[in-house]
Motif scaffolding. Structure first.
Motif, PDB file in Angstrom:
ATOM      1  N   SER A  52       0.946  -1.157  -0.024  1.00 21.09           N
ATOM      2  CA  SER A  52       0.071   0.073   0.097  1.00 21.09           C
ATOM      3  C   SER A  52       0.895   1.365  -0.141  1.00 21.09           C
ATOM      4  N   ASP A  53       1.930   1.236   0.748  1.00 22.88           N
ATOM      5  CA  ASP A  53       2.861   2.496   0.850  1.00 22.88           C
ATOM      6  C   ASP A  53       3.548   2.716  -0.474  1.00 22.88           C
ATOM      7  N   THR A  54       3.939   1.497  -0.972  1.00 23.86           N
ATOM      8  CA  THR A  54       4.731   1.691  -2.477  1.00 23.86           C
ATOM      9  C   THR A  54       3.667   2.134  -3.349  1.00 23.86           C
ATOM     10  N   TRP A  55       2.522   1.745  -3.683  1.00 23.11           N
ATOM     11  CA  TRP A  55       1.575   2.224  -4.476  1.00 23.11           C
ATOM     12  C   TRP A  55       1.094   3.833  -4.380  1.00 23.11           C
ATOM     13  N   GLN A  56       0.946   4.073  -3.057  1.00 22.66           N
ATOM     14  CA  GLN A  56       0.614   5.442  -2.589  1.00 22.66           C
ATOM     15  C   GLN A  56       1.921   6.324  -2.870  1.00 22.66           C
ATOM     16  N   LYS A  57       3.010   6.078  -2.796  1.00 19.94           N
ATOM     17  CA  LYS A  57       4.080   6.878  -3.242  1.00 19.94           C
ATOM     18  C   LYS A  57       4.160   7.068  -4.676  1.00 19.94           C
ATOM     19  N   GLU A  58       3.953   5.928  -5.581  1.00 18.46           N
ATOM     20  CA  GLU A  58       3.716   6.144  -7.083  1.00 18.46           C
ATOM     21  C   GLU A  58       2.679   7.119  -7.418  1.00 18.46           C
ATOM     22  N   ILE A  59       1.257   6.829  -6.725  1.00 15.01           N
ATOM     23  CA  ILE A  59       0.355   7.892  -6.934  1.00 15.01           C
ATOM     24  C   ILE A  59       0.690   9.361  -6.795  1.00 15.01           C
ATOM     25  N   GLU A  60       1.416   9.415  -5.530  1.00 17.17           N
ATOM     26  CA  GLU A  60       1.876  10.840  -5.105  1.00 17.17           C
ATOM     27  C   GLU A  60       2.952  11.582  -6.402  1.00 17.17           C
ATOM     28  N   VAL A  61       3.541  10.740  -6.827  1.00 15.92           N
ATOM     29  CA  VAL A  61       4.673  11.052  -7.995  1.00 15.92           C
ATOM     30  C   VAL A  61       3.821  11.383  -9.096  1.00 15.92           C
ATOM     31  N   GLN A  62       2.657  10.738  -9.714  1.00 14.86           N
ATOM     32  CA  GLN A  62       1.897  11.089 -10.588  1.00 14.86           C
ATOM     33  C   GLN A  62       1.106  12.313 -10.505  1.00 14.86           C
ATOM     34  N   GLN A  63       0.884  12.452  -9.130  1.00 16.81           N
ATOM     35  CA  GLN A  63      -0.156  13.635  -8.814  1.00 16.81           C
ATOM     36  C   GLN A  63       0.816  14.936  -8.952  1.00 16.81           C
ATOM     37  N   LYS A  64       2.370  14.719  -8.588  1.00 20.97           N
ATOM     38  CA  LYS A  64       3.163  16.149  -8.739  1.00 20.97           C
ATOM     39  C   LYS A  64       3.264  16.508 -10.199  1.00 20.97           C
ATOM     40  N   ASP A  65       3.586  15.459 -11.097  1.00 23.25           N
ATOM     41  CA  ASP A  65       3.559  15.404 -12.431  1.00 23.25           C
ATOM     42  C   ASP A  65       2.448  16.466 -12.780  1.00 23.25           C
ATOM     43  N   LEU A  66       1.229  15.917 -12.511  1.00 22.49           N
ATOM     44  CA  LEU A  66      -0.065  16.495 -12.759  1.00 22.49           C
ATOM     45  C   LEU A  66       0.002  18.080 -12.448  1.00 22.49           C
ATOM     46  N   ASP A  67       0.098  18.415 -11.237  1.00 22.03           N
ATOM     47  CA  ASP A  67       0.213  19.687 -10.662  1.00 22.03           C
ATOM     48  C   ASP A  67       1.293  20.552 -11.477  1.00 22.03           C
ATOM     49  N   LYS A  68       2.374  19.884 -11.893  1.00 19.82           N
ATOM     50  CA  LYS A  68       3.428  20.699 -12.557  1.00 19.82           C
ATOM     51  C   LYS A  68       2.689  21.410 -14.057  1.00 19.82           C
ATOM     52  N   LEU A  69       2.087  20.227 -14.597  1.00 25.04           N
ATOM     53  CA  LEU A  69       1.359  20.490 -15.970  1.00 25.04           C
ATOM     54  C   LEU A  69       0.545  21.491 -15.794  1.00 25.04           C
ATOM     55  N   HIS A  70      -0.311  21.485 -14.870  1.00 23.05           N
ATOM     56  CA  HIS A  70      -1.232  22.524 -14.404  1.00 23.05           C
ATOM     57  C   HIS A  70      -0.758  23.964 -14.358  1.00 23.05           C
ATOM     58  N   ARG A  71       0.275  23.982 -13.429  1.00 21.66           N
ATOM     59  CA  ARG A  71       1.111  25.365 -13.280  1.00 21.66           C
ATOM     60  C   ARG A  71       1.571  25.867 -14.500  1.00 21.66           C
ATOM     61  N   ASN A  72       2.278  25.005 -15.277  1.00 22.07           N
ATOM     62  CA  ASN A  72       3.055  25.400 -16.462  1.00 22.07           C
ATOM     63  C   ASN A  72       1.712  25.815 -17.512  1.00 22.07           C
ATOM     64  N   TYR A  73       0.811  25.354 -17.420  1.00 21.19           N
ATOM     65  CA  TYR A  73      -0.342  25.765 -18.324  1.00 21.19           C
ATOM     66  C   TYR A  73      -0.734  27.241 -17.975  1.00 21.19           C
ATOM     67  N   GLN A  74      -0.880  27.328 -16.687  1.00 20.34           N
ATOM     68  CA  GLN A  74      -1.537  28.505 -16.068  1.00 20.34           C
ATOM     69  C   GLN A  74      -0.495  29.911 -16.489  1.00 20.34           C
ATOM     70  N   ASN A  75       0.980  29.419 -15.978  1.00 17.71           N
ATOM     71  CA  ASN A  75       1.714  30.474 -16.329  1.00 17.71           C
ATOM     72  C   ASN A  75       1.942  30.822 -17.817  1.00 17.71           C
ATOM     73  N   GLU A  76       1.604  29.892 -18.700  1.00 19.83           N
ATOM     74  CA  GLU A  76       2.159  30.243 -20.260  1.00 19.83           C
ATOM     75  C   GLU A  76       0.712  30.397 -20.874  1.00 19.83           C
ATOM     76  N   GLU A  77      -0.519  30.344 -20.407  1.00 19.53           N
ATOM     77  CA  GLU A  77      -1.512  30.299 -21.023  1.00 19.53           C
ATOM     78  C   GLU A  77      -1.815  31.602 -21.841  1.00 19.53           C
ATOM     79  N   ILE A  78      -1.240  32.682 -21.405  1.00 18.35           N
ATOM     80  CA  ILE A  78      -1.620  34.089 -22.026  1.00 18.35           C
ATOM     81  C   ILE A  78      -0.639  34.145 -23.418  1.00 18.35           C
TER      82      ILE A  78
END
Length: 225
Positions: A52-78
């Motif tokens: 459970s701990d291993t899978w949860q860490k993998e999910i957290e890594v994917q979530q960080k990648d997704l959050d980075k995509l959101h931030r980059n899009y918001q910063n460059e949208e204009i």
């Protein structure tokens, strides 16, 4: 756990259909307490926690990648063209879908964790079931209930508790184990006194007088005869 409880009920039904119906004996056990005493059950729980701990860490890594995509899009949208915005949005949507699918695969209903728990717990449950069945036959019990099961037991008489017998059958019983703790001295706790605020105003608008304490009357010495 539900499968194990079903097995216990199956034992009860099997035994209730055999022998004389009159003066049938019954008992109950605490399956969760029994399994908590078993080393193989503890080992299974440790393995499940590690997975459970291993899978949860993998999910957290994917979530960080997704959050980075959101931030980059918001910063460059204009400065992005409509075509570029559409491409970025599709990329974010795909990442969200992948993350959701992976989370459901590992932790969802009948996911990997659910299947692994069944796989690891089944040998332990079977072992306990066999011990319960042996005790039921040795003690001529027609019905055995599971205290930790879905059946609500409002009251359990310790005289009908066969948990200790099952532990002994599993080789886990001992005179100095599974016994209730020593009872301490009974202490009576006095309720706290509510302090009286002399500035508190009643409904009449006047302050409530503080409660007066009566002085104890001195006792007179007894007259000598």
């Amino acid at each position: 756990m539900k499968n194990f409880r079903g097995l216990l009920l199956a034992v009860a039904l099997l035994l209730s259909g055999s022998g004389v119906a009159q003066a049938q004996k019954f008992g109950w056990v605490d399956s969760e307490f029994i399994m908590a005493k078993m080393p193989e059950y503890a080992k299974a729980q440790q393995e499940l926690a590690l997975l459970s701990d291993t899978w949860q860490k993998e999910i957290e890594v994917q979530q960080k990648d997704l959050d980075k995509l959101h931030r980059n899009y918001q910063n460059e949208e204009i400065v992005l063209t409509e075509a570029m915005k559409k491409k970025r949005q599709d990329e974010i949507l795909l990442k969200e879908q992948e993350l959701k699918a992976y989370r459901n695969k590992q932790f969802g209903y009948e996911g990997q964790l659910f299947k692994k728990r069944q796989e690891l717990n089944k040998p332990v449950q079977d072992k306990v079931f066999e011990a319960v069945e042996k005790i039921a036959k040795k003690k001529s019990l027609a019905v055995i209930f599971d205290k930790s099961g879905d059946l609500t037991m409002l009251y359990t008489n310790p005289a009908h508790d066969y948990t200790e017998f099952v532990l002994e059958e599993l080789g886990l019983g001992a005179e100095d184990r599974n016994q209730p703790g020593p009872k301490g001295a009974v202490k009576t706790v006095a309720p706290p006194k509510t302090p009286v605020d002399p500035n508190f105003e009643s409904d009449s608008g006047t302050p409530e007088p503080a409660a007066k304490t009566k002085a104890a009357k001195p006792t007179r010495p007894a007259r000598k005869k």
